[in-house]
Design an enzyme around this catalytic site. Structure first.
Site, PDB file in Angstrom:
ATOM      1  CB  VAL A  93      47.631  -8.985  15.243  1.00 44.64           C
ATOM      2  CG1 VAL A  93      47.763  -9.500  16.677  1.00 44.64           C
ATOM      3  CG2 VAL A  93      49.052  -9.484  14.837  1.00 44.64           C
TER       4      VAL A  93
ATOM      5  N   GLY B 176      50.050 -13.347   5.991  1.00 49.76           N
ATOM      6  CA  GLY B 176      49.706 -12.192   7.180  1.00 49.76           C
ATOM      7  C   GLY B 176      50.728 -12.651   8.184  1.00 49.76           C
TER       8      GLY B 176
ATOM      9  CD  GLU C 194      56.630  -7.197  11.719  1.00 52.19           C
ATOM     10  OE1 GLU C 194      56.239  -6.277  12.274  1.00 52.19           O
ATOM     11  OE2 GLU C 194      56.194  -8.368  12.001  1.00 52.19           O
TER      12      GLU C 194
ATOM     13  CG  ASP D 194      60.582  -9.290  13.191  1.00 55.74           C
ATOM     14  OD1 ASP D 194      59.615  -8.347  14.058  1.00 55.74           O
ATOM     15  OD2 ASP D 194      60.310 -10.415  13.497  1.00 55.74           O
TER      16      ASP D 194
ATOM     17  CE  LYS E 162      59.439 -11.473  16.340  1.00 52.46           C
ATOM     18  NZ  LYS E 162      59.333 -12.101  15.119  1.00 52.46           N
TER      19      LYS E 162
ATOM     20  N   GLY F 255      51.258 -15.187  12.114  1.00 53.93           N
ATOM     21  CA  GLY F 255      49.915 -15.297  11.659  1.00 53.93           C
ATOM     22  C   GLY F 255      48.769 -14.813  12.591  1.00 53.93           C
TER      23      GLY F 255
END
Ligand code: NDP
Ligand code: HSE
Length: 437
Positions: free
Chosen positions: A14, A187, A190, A201, A205, A302
């Site tokens: 990122v 990508g 995690e 994850d 969220k 991504g």
């Protein structure tokens, strides 16, 4: 016009994307903001690593605090991930009166209770658009676009890796490990992919979405979570047979008794919009009082989509810096959160898909259905696949009518304790077609 100084923590997938978006879209960003966003220093773990983008080596350091403390930095952009180091960095940034942009859902879900009030009393912003659904602007939508509405429930595909794995397994029949390795290479996953496949994850969220949608703080550990790692090709084949697909859903409903909050693979009708969310795409389907149903869709993970969301936050915070304001939007969408209990999954009413792998012997099917019946589990359909070779277990799929999860669990415990009824059962909840998600 004063440039906006950014200290970047992390130059992985990122972080590298952020450098690229800032460079590739510099003219558009400047035209929108009226000044430039300048990355003045970048903290990494290793100075020797090959990077996904070219950066001036003089910007790199392994000293995170030195980046945060620089006087020429207005915004700290936390993209190192994980909890402890990231939390210390965000708290230090707040202490130093630096605004924060982060994509770190684990940090916000686990420690938002501490971080958001600290930012509010410190007079700085924390923006986190990339933390949920990657590049899809759901946080801005929920916090601003739907600020006048009352959200009753929502359904989402919020983990790109899990969706990529399930979509690819269903399409290709490839095995789980192979597909997960592909998601990592792209990508999406995690640093610790167990967070993706375990559903954790998505639970992070979901906690953030519940906060934004219902103004409710929930403890992540109270959310019911099941991962995708026990699904087998037989489950996808059966789903297709009954006109369904298996999706990694998060589900939340605001009920008078508490918050229903769960994360698990779910069989949904193939004609639902959420069934049509392929690969690493994410989507959030929201029911709200005035708008009705709405759905938000796009790339959920991504490098470039996520970086786009991070840079949009940098622009928004830069606007606040230039205007000399912070906190014009409540960071958590509501000025104060109410704490409400998360409902026990045992009270859930659902239809269930049960896949048993049982010895190929007379009477076994009868024993299974008798135990289910004893616990009030009514059967809608039974399918038995013949074993490929004599002596191999038989796959028996049972689809139930709506049942109470607590009753089902008791029945499955009885089946598990009964001699000769084979391996642990695979359970997948089936969404009713009336939900229209
Ligand atoms: P990566 O693992 O690719 O990158 C992490 C970066 O942080 C690396 O550059 C690493 O340095 C650096 N780093 C880690 N620990 C330290 C430390 N103690 N001190 C200094 N630098 C450190 O992660 P991603 O870029 O994929 O993810 C970053 C964040 O964004 C995470 O919170 C993730 O959950 C979130 N996110 C990711 C998405 C994605 O699609 N990947 C989507 C949405 C959110 P080095 O390179 O030297 O090892
Ligand atoms: N690992 C996460 C996913 C990244 O696959 O969705 C985006 O948050």
């Amino acid at each position: 016009m004063k440039e906006i100084g950014v200290g970047l923590l992390g130059l992985g997938n990122v972080g590298a994307g952020v450098i690229k978006v800032l460079a590739d879209n510099a003219a558009a960003i400047e035209a929108r903001l009226g000044t430039q966003v300048r990355v003045r220093a970048i903290a990494v773990r290793s100075l020797d690593k090959d990077r996904l983008v070219d950066v001036d080596p003089a910007l790199l350091t392994t000293d995170v605090d030195s980046v945060i403390d620089r006087d020429d930095i207005d915004i700290v952009c936390e993209l190192i991930g994980g909890i402890d180091r990231a939390k210390a960095a965000v708290l230090r940034a707040i202490e130093r009166r630096k605004h924060v942009v982060t994509a770190n859902k684990a940090l916000l879900a686990e420690h938002g209770e501490e971080l958001f009030p600290a930012a509010e009393s410190g007079g700085v912003d924390i923006y986190y658009e990339a933390a949920v659904c990657g590049g899809v602007p759901v946080i801005r939508t929920l916090r601003e676009g739907l600020a006048s509405d009352r959200i009753d429930d929502f359904y989402g595909i919020v983990n790109g890796t899990s969706n990529f794995v399930l979509s690819t397994m269903a399409k290709t029949g490839l095995d789980f490990d192979e597909v997960l390795a592909d998601a990592q290479a792209r990508g999406y996953a995690e640093a610790d992919p167990a967070l993706d496949v375990s559903g954790k994850d998505a639970a992070h969220k979901l906690a953030i979405l519940i906060m934004l949608c219902f103004g409710t703080g929930v403890d992540v550990d109270e959310i019911y979570v099941e991962g995708i790692d026990r699904l087998a090709p037989a489950d996808f084949r059966f789903a297709e047979r009954i006109g369904s697909v298996i999706k990694p859903l998060v589900i939340a409903r605001n009920t008078p008794d508490g918050i229903e909050a769960r994360v698990h693979p779910t069989m949904i009708p193939a004609n639902w919009m959420l069934a049509d969310v392929p690969g690493a795409k994410n989507a959030l389907y929201v029911h709200s009082y005035a708008l009705g149903a709405s759905m938000y869709y796009g790339a959920g993970a991504g490098m470039m989509p996520t970086a786009m969301a991070v840079v949009s936050d940098l622009i928004e915070v830069a606007r606040n810096v230039r205007a000399g304001v912070a906190g014009s939007l409540p960071l958590r969408s509501y000025r104060a959160l109410v704490h409400r209990p998360v409902l026990d999954i045992a009270g859930l009413r659902s239809r269930y898909y049960l896949r048993f792998s049982v010895p190929d012997r007379p009477g076994v099917l009868g024993r299974l259905t008798t135990i289910l019946g004893k616990h009030g589990i009514s059967i809608a359909q039974v399918v038995q696949d013949m074993p490929e070779k004599d002596g191999r277990p038989v796959v028996v799929v049972v689809v139930t009518h709506e049942a109470v999860e607590g009753d089902l669990r008791e029945a499955l415990a009885d089946i598990g304790a009964s001699a000769g009824l084979g391996e642990p059962v695979q359970v997948i909840r089936i969404m009713p077609s009336a939900a229209h998600a």
